[in-house]
Write a protein that holds these residues in place. Sequence first.
Motif, PDB file in Angstrom:
ATOM      1  N   GLU A 116       0.826  -1.211   0.000  1.00 24.03           N
ATOM      2  CA  GLU A 116       0.000   0.000   0.000  1.00 24.03           C
ATOM      3  C   GLU A 116       0.859   1.260   0.000  1.00 24.03           C
ATOM      4  OE1 GLU A 116      -3.059   2.321   3.049  1.00 24.03           O
ATOM      5  OE2 GLU A 116      -2.718   0.164   3.287  1.00 24.03           O
ATOM      6  N   ASP A 119      -4.252   3.084  -2.081  1.00 24.08           N
ATOM      7  CA  ASP A 119      -5.044   3.874  -1.145  1.00 24.08           C
ATOM      8  C   ASP A 119      -5.253   5.240  -1.785  1.00 24.08           C
ATOM      9  OD1 ASP A 119      -5.590   5.827   1.015  1.00 24.08           O
ATOM     10  OD2 ASP A 119      -5.436   4.055   2.312  1.00 24.08           O
ATOM     11  N   HIS A 131      -8.051   0.868  -1.183  1.00 25.90           N
ATOM     12  CA  HIS A 131      -8.638   1.498  -0.011  1.00 25.90           C
ATOM     13  C   HIS A 131      -9.297   2.790  -0.498  1.00 25.90           C
ATOM     14  CE1 HIS A 131      -5.918  -0.529   3.253  1.00 25.90           C
ATOM     15  NE2 HIS A 131      -6.915  -1.297   2.852  1.00 25.90           N
ATOM     16  N   HIS A 134      -9.681  10.395   5.845  1.00 25.05           N
ATOM     17  CA  HIS A 134     -10.578   9.238   5.726  1.00 25.05           C
ATOM     18  C   HIS A 134     -12.047   9.681   5.770  1.00 25.05           C
ATOM     19  CE1 HIS A 134      -7.799   5.689   5.918  1.00 25.05           C
ATOM     20  NE2 HIS A 134      -6.978   6.688   6.221  1.00 25.05           N
ATOM     21  N   GLU A 158     -12.482   2.182   3.747  1.00 21.73           N
ATOM     22  CA  GLU A 158     -11.665   2.317   4.957  1.00 21.73           C
ATOM     23  C   GLU A 158     -12.098   3.601   5.675  1.00 21.73           C
ATOM     24  OE1 GLU A 158      -7.132   1.102   5.974  1.00 21.73           O
ATOM     25  OE2 GLU A 158      -7.356   2.847   4.667  1.00 21.73           O
TER      26      GLU A 158
END
Length: 252
Positions: A139, A166, A193, A204, A233
């Motif tokens: 990642e 991600d 992600h 996030h 996520e």
Amino acid sequence: MKREKLYISTVDENAAQLTRQYGLGMEIAEFCTAWNLDDHFQEVDPVVREKMLSSDRFTLHGPYNELFPCAIDPKIRDLAAQRYRQTIATAQGYGINKIILHAGFNPWLYFPCWFTEHSTEFWLEFVKEIPQGMTICLENVLEEEPQMLAQIIRDVNDPRIRMCLDVGHAHAYSKASVMDWVSQCADIIDHFHIHNNDGSWDTHSALNDGTIPMEDLLHYIDDHCSDATVTLELMDAAPSITWMQNNGFWEE
């Protein structure tokens, strides 16, 4: 997006409820912190197994704190290998065959050329310890462009080492756009992600709360990375599930 490809991370305390309600996969995040592989395993294990009753497909996020496969100090590389062996054994104990690990680039510690060269050396050796049928997805976090991580994976050239893109990390910390990351790495991406932010920090945030062109991104993933799995996520994934349903990104 096919529902069978969509997962919820257990960073959301309601992950078990959501996976059961919507028939989604689950990404086990309890072992992101290595102490849960050691002193706290006896406490964490039954919690994880209880959550796993709500789904039938899983990925596992391994530990990442202070783990640098490209480290200058060989004992630090040894520690990374030790933790990754523990992660593989833990995943096998749960019957999980896809692991997500941070690639370990830190621009304040390593030049990009050092990171790519010595990470490749590490994974060329360590890949021999990955069981057939298991995939480790590396990642991105602080990588400023996709070429570094892509070069490592392509030079290792083994189906057991793939990429986890991600998109929030790419948007917050990379000079390249998220769409550039996906287009340049589509052939080696095995997992995503997904979360959003405004480009200044890795918050996030919900899929519709940020400046990532999320609709364009999800369409591109469907068209060019249809075999890849996707984890929401998010600390609170439910609003993003609703957003996906309302915008046509929900295929039974």
